[in-house]
Design a protein around this motif. Sequence first.
Motif, PDB file in Angstrom:
ATOM      1  N   THR A 107     -98.756  76.726 -38.767  1.00  0.00           N
ATOM      2  CA  THR A 107     -99.343  77.014 -40.065  1.00  0.00           C
ATOM      3  C   THR A 107     -98.340  77.826 -40.872  1.00  0.00           C
ATOM      4  O   THR A 107     -97.468  78.492 -40.316  1.00  0.00           O
ATOM      5  CB  THR A 107    -100.651  77.816 -39.928  1.00  0.00           C
ATOM      6  N   GLY A 108     -98.458  77.768 -42.170  1.00  0.00           N
ATOM      7  CA  GLY A 108     -97.572  78.541 -43.027  1.00  0.00           C
ATOM      8  C   GLY A 108     -98.044  79.977 -43.134  1.00  0.00           C
ATOM      9  O   GLY A 108     -99.231  80.258 -43.035  1.00  0.00           O
ATOM     10  N   GLY A 109     -97.106  80.884 -43.290  1.00  0.00           N
ATOM     11  CA  GLY A 109     -97.455  82.287 -43.475  1.00  0.00           C
ATOM     12  C   GLY A 109     -96.846  83.174 -42.419  1.00  0.00           C
ATOM     13  O   GLY A 109     -95.947  82.774 -41.687  1.00  0.00           O
ATOM     14  N   THR A 110     -97.347  84.386 -42.336  1.00  0.00           N
ATOM     15  CA  THR A 110     -96.763  85.373 -41.439  1.00  0.00           C
ATOM     16  C   THR A 110     -97.471  85.466 -40.094  1.00  0.00           C
ATOM     17  O   THR A 110     -97.028  86.210 -39.222  1.00  0.00           O
ATOM     18  CB  THR A 110     -96.762  86.768 -42.098  1.00  0.00           C
ATOM     19  N   GLY A 111     -98.559  84.727 -39.910  1.00  0.00           N
ATOM     20  CA  GLY A 111     -99.252  84.757 -38.623  1.00  0.00           C
ATOM     21  C   GLY A 111     -99.679  86.173 -38.266  1.00  0.00           C
ATOM     22  O   GLY A 111    -100.288  86.869 -39.065  1.00  0.00           O
ATOM     23  N   VAL A 150    -101.936  70.140 -50.611  1.00  0.00           N
ATOM     24  CA  VAL A 150    -102.801  69.760 -49.497  1.00  0.00           C
ATOM     25  C   VAL A 150    -102.555  70.615 -48.254  1.00  0.00           C
ATOM     26  O   VAL A 150    -103.287  70.536 -47.292  1.00  0.00           O
ATOM     27  CB  VAL A 150    -102.610  68.261 -49.148  1.00  0.00           C
ATOM     28  N   GLY A 151    -101.526  71.455 -48.266  1.00  0.00           N
ATOM     29  CA  GLY A 151    -101.269  72.327 -47.131  1.00  0.00           C
ATOM     30  C   GLY A 151    -100.215  71.852 -46.157  1.00  0.00           C
ATOM     31  O   GLY A 151     -99.936  72.520 -45.171  1.00  0.00           O
ATOM     32  N   SER A 152     -99.616  70.708 -46.409  1.00  0.00           N
ATOM     33  CA  SER A 152     -98.533  70.223 -45.549  1.00  0.00           C
ATOM     34  C   SER A 152     -97.353  71.181 -45.671  1.00  0.00           C
ATOM     35  O   SER A 152     -97.125  71.781 -46.722  1.00  0.00           O
ATOM     36  CB  SER A 152     -98.122  68.819 -46.002  1.00  0.00           C
ATOM     37  N   LEU A 153     -96.582  71.333 -44.590  1.00  0.00           N
ATOM     38  CA  LEU A 153     -95.435  72.234 -44.636  1.00  0.00           C
ATOM     39  C   LEU A 153     -94.264  71.571 -45.351  1.00  0.00           C
ATOM     40  O   LEU A 153     -93.920  70.423 -45.068  1.00  0.00           O
ATOM     41  CB  LEU A 153     -95.018  72.658 -43.226  1.00  0.00           C
ATOM     42  N   VAL A 154     -93.661  72.299 -46.279  1.00  0.00           N
ATOM     43  CA  VAL A 154     -92.518  71.797 -47.041  1.00  0.00           C
ATOM     44  C   VAL A 154     -91.252  71.857 -46.195  1.00  0.00           C
ATOM     45  O   VAL A 154     -91.194  72.545 -45.181  1.00  0.00           O
ATOM     46  CB  VAL A 154     -92.323  72.591 -48.354  1.00  0.00           C
ATOM     47  N   ILE A 158     -86.789  72.361 -53.021  1.00  0.00           N
ATOM     48  CA  ILE A 158     -87.676  72.360 -51.859  1.00  0.00           C
ATOM     49  C   ILE A 158     -88.645  71.197 -52.081  1.00  0.00           C
ATOM     50  O   ILE A 158     -89.233  71.082 -53.157  1.00  0.00           O
ATOM     51  CB  ILE A 158     -88.458  73.685 -51.744  1.00  0.00           C
ATOM     52  N   THR A 159     -88.823  70.353 -51.068  1.00  0.00           N
ATOM     53  CA  THR A 159     -89.668  69.170 -51.224  1.00  0.00           C
ATOM     54  C   THR A 159     -90.770  69.144 -50.171  1.00  0.00           C
ATOM     55  O   THR A 159     -90.530  69.440 -49.008  1.00  0.00           O
ATOM     56  CB  THR A 159     -88.817  67.886 -51.092  1.00  0.00           C
ATOM     57  N   CYS A 160     -91.943  68.748 -50.611  1.00  0.00           N
ATOM     58  CA  CYS A 160     -93.050  68.501 -49.688  1.00  0.00           C
ATOM     59  C   CYS A 160     -92.947  67.043 -49.255  1.00  0.00           C
ATOM     60  O   CYS A 160     -92.989  66.145 -50.097  1.00  0.00           O
ATOM     61  CB  CYS A 160     -94.397  68.757 -50.361  1.00  0.00           C
ATOM     62  N   PRO A 161     -92.836  66.795 -47.951  1.00  0.00           N
ATOM     63  CA  PRO A 161     -92.663  65.422 -47.498  1.00  0.00           C
ATOM     64  C   PRO A 161     -93.917  64.557 -47.619  1.00  0.00           C
ATOM     65  O   PRO A 161     -93.829  63.344 -47.582  1.00  0.00           O
ATOM     66  CB  PRO A 161     -92.262  65.583 -46.022  1.00  0.00           C
ATOM     67  N   LEU A 162     -95.084  65.166 -47.801  1.00  0.00           N
ATOM     68  CA  LEU A 162     -96.319  64.396 -47.818  1.00  0.00           C
ATOM     69  C   LEU A 162     -96.527  63.632 -49.126  1.00  0.00           C
ATOM     70  O   LEU A 162     -96.754  62.433 -49.115  1.00  0.00           O
ATOM     71  CB  LEU A 162     -97.514  65.312 -47.530  1.00  0.00           C
TER      72      LEU A 162
END
Length: 132
Positions: free
Chosen positions: A26-30, A80-84, A92-96
Motif C-alpha cells: 500500500t502507499g504511504g508510511t505504514g 483508483v489507488g494503483s501504485l505509480v 511520474i506515471t500511473c500504469p493503470l
Amino acid sequence: MDRRSVLLCGLAAVVSACGEPAPRKTGGTGTARPGDRVTAASAVPVNGGVLVDLPGNAQLLVVQPRPGEFRAFNPSCPHVGSLVNPPAGGVITCPLHGSTFDPASGAVRKGPAASGLAEVAITLSGEDLVLA
C-alpha cells in the motif's frame, strides 16, 4: 486413482507449498514514525526516484527532481489507488490508467486523476532521508 485425480492432487500440493500470496503493498508510511530512516540519499537518482519499502507493508515514492532536493509522495494514484511508477522521462506515471504527475510537486499533469500525489515530509539527516 485416475490420471486427472493425480494431476489435481499434484496441483493442490504445489499450491499449498507456495503458501499465501504476498500481501499487496500500500502507499504511504505504514507503521514508520517520524525520525525513521526512509533510504540513503545516494539511492535516489537525480531527475529520478525510487519506491521504498517501509514497515507495515507500505511503500513511499522518493524523488530527487534537482540535485540535493528530495521529495516523497504517497505513490497511490488518487484516481483508483494503483501504485505509480518512479519518474521516467521527467514524469511520474500511473500504469493503470495513464495519469501523469510532476516529479517536483506531485501535481497532476494529465488525468484521469483529478488531484496530485500526497506529499510526505522527509528531511536529510547525514547521508539518510528520514521521515520528518
